[in-house]
Design a protein around this motif. Structure first.
Motif: not given
Ligand code: PLP
Length: 423
Positions: A63-65, A68, A90, A141, A143, A170, A172, A195-196
């Motif tokens: 995922t986004g994490t 990172w 975030f 951004n 979130t 980031d 994401v 997923q965004k």
């Molecule tokens: N960075 C931002 C700006 C996010 O909005 C999110 C999740 O919403 C993440 C990182 C983490 O991503 P993930 O939940 O896909 O690991």
């Protein structure tokens, strides 16, 4: 509950029918001679979304994490110093991840509701004559607060300081929805999730690395196995992955990239801006002590609006009523913003009337929990904004219908003359 759920969290976003259909397929051999055609097309087309010709795209089952983590561990060593402004949950979590990898993070705390402080970054980098700082970490951004930072300004600050630190971004909740220019802004590591803006289920962590980032890999000592760029580079060169990829997500990604190419990135950015402006019109019209968490228009996000509720009201109650009574999913306030706000995600596959549904539901839920706003005020403001800024009908007629409507009709099915003319 009958009817559809109105999904207005800022990710996961709505998955278009076309992508659902593309993902709905039997598994196949990911080591077959046919597979590289899929993978190499994805690497090529992803670069267009990141706006890079020189970068290399990596697709991790994560995922986004995970993105990172991949960006940091492939380019840094334990003990390396990085700077990171923190202005939301975030940016906070990314800093935490960096610290847990043994990086020394100089945190620049910024009020939540503001974004990356370019001048401060320039000052710090200018003061680092020995070039001890190896990276600058920016959440494009945020979130959690609905704040977009000016990446062009961050890049200018780094250039003005003549500092060689890598720029980690980031993206994401921005890439594929808000203007993002990897090459122009000399971003070294750009990260997103599936997923965004990409309109897929969660499950892919995507990182684009610049040539400078790939060179830094040679010296980087952070331990890495699953996220090692080196293993990916070797396998990807022949169109394969070092481990079993998620085939449905890859086929979904292919469809997503096709949909993005059909609409065009600049049109997507313009659509997101207009949809966001409609939400902001509702917030202004509601009054009643409601306001955006973003402190000034220059920070307004076109993908998510975080709306502060009046003192004495719990934002979580608005979210709960919206969900249980109206089948509307709004985003929660995170960490120190818990209870203080709710968020409307406005990114991905959506249009004016879908957003009007969310505005109506939010308005009803807010009135239900006792927030003093006039019934219909937000809906009217948003509707009028969309009506008065709609493209002229002539332009609309010339524009393609939604991608789903462009599918040729199944044999024997009737369809509208407009669709039939295009089929
Ligand atoms: N960075 C931002 C700006 C996010 O909005 C999110 C999740 O919403 C993440 C990182 C983490 O991503 P993930 O939940 O896909 O690991």
């Amino acid at each position: 509950m009958p009817g559809r759920n109105f999904l207005f969290v800022p990710g996961p976003t709505n998955v278009p029918e076309r992508i659902l259909r593309a993902m709905d397929r039997a598994m196949e051999d990911h080591r077959s001679s046919a597979f590289p055609e899929l993978a190499t097309g994805l690497f090529r087309d992803l670069k267009k979304v990141f706006k890079t010709t020189t970068g290399q795209a990596f697709i991790f089952p994560a995922t986004g994490t995970g993105g990172w983590e991949a960006a940091l561990v492939n380019t840094l060593s334990p003990g390396d110093r990085v700077i990171a402004p923190r202005y939301g949950q975030f940016s906070h979590l990314w800093i935490d991840l960096a610290q847990r990898h043994g990086l020394r993070v100089d945190i620049i705390d910024v009020e939540w509701g503001e974004g990356a402080p370019a001048e401060r970054i320039q000052e710090i980098l200018t003061g680092d004559a020995q070039h001890e700082i190896k990276g600058v970490l920016i959440v494009h951004n945020e979130t959690a607060t609905g704040v977009t930072s000016d990446l062009g300004a961050v890049r200018r600050a780094m250039d003005a300081a003549e500092h060689p630190a890598l720029l980690y971004v980031d993206g994401v909740s921005s890439i594929g929805s808000i203007d993002f220019r990897m090459d122009e802004w000399k971003v070294d590591l750009a990260i997103t999730g599936s997923q965004k803006g990409l309109m897929l289920p969660a499950g892919l962590g995507i990182v684009c690395a610049s040539p400078k980032a790939l060179a830094a890999r040679e010296r980087a000592k952070c331990p890495r196995v699953f996220f090692d760029f080196g293993d990916m580079i070797k396998a990807n060169a022949t169109g394969y992955f070092p481990y079993t990829p998620s085939l449905p997500l890859l086929y979904g990604l292919r469809e997503s990239l096709a949909i993005i190419a059909e609409e065009g990135l600049e049109n997507i950015f313009a659509r997101h801006h207009r949809l966001a402006e409609g939400v902001r019109a509702a917030v202004r019209a509601w009054g009643g002590g409601l306001k955006l968490c973003a402190k000034a228009p220059k920070w307004y996000s076109d993908t998510v609006s975080a709306i502060l509720v009046p003192e004495g009201v719990n934002g979580a109650d608005v979210i709960d009523v919206a969900f249980r009574r109206y089948n509307l999913a709004l985003g929660a306030g995170l960490a120190r913003m818990a209870g203080k706000l709710f968020r409307i995600g406005h990114l991905g596959d959506l249009n004016e009337l879908m957003l009007l549904g969310a505005i109506a539901g939010a308005e009803m839920a807010m009135r239900d929990v006792g927030i003093k706003i006039e019934a219909g005020s937000g809906v009217a403001a948003t509707a009028e904004y969309y009506r008065s800024t709609a493209a002229p009908l002539a332009a609309r007629a010339a524009a393609p219908l939604s991608p789903d409507a462009q599918q040729p009709p199944a044999a024997g099915k009737t369809t509208s003359p407009r669709v039939a003319a295009r089929a």
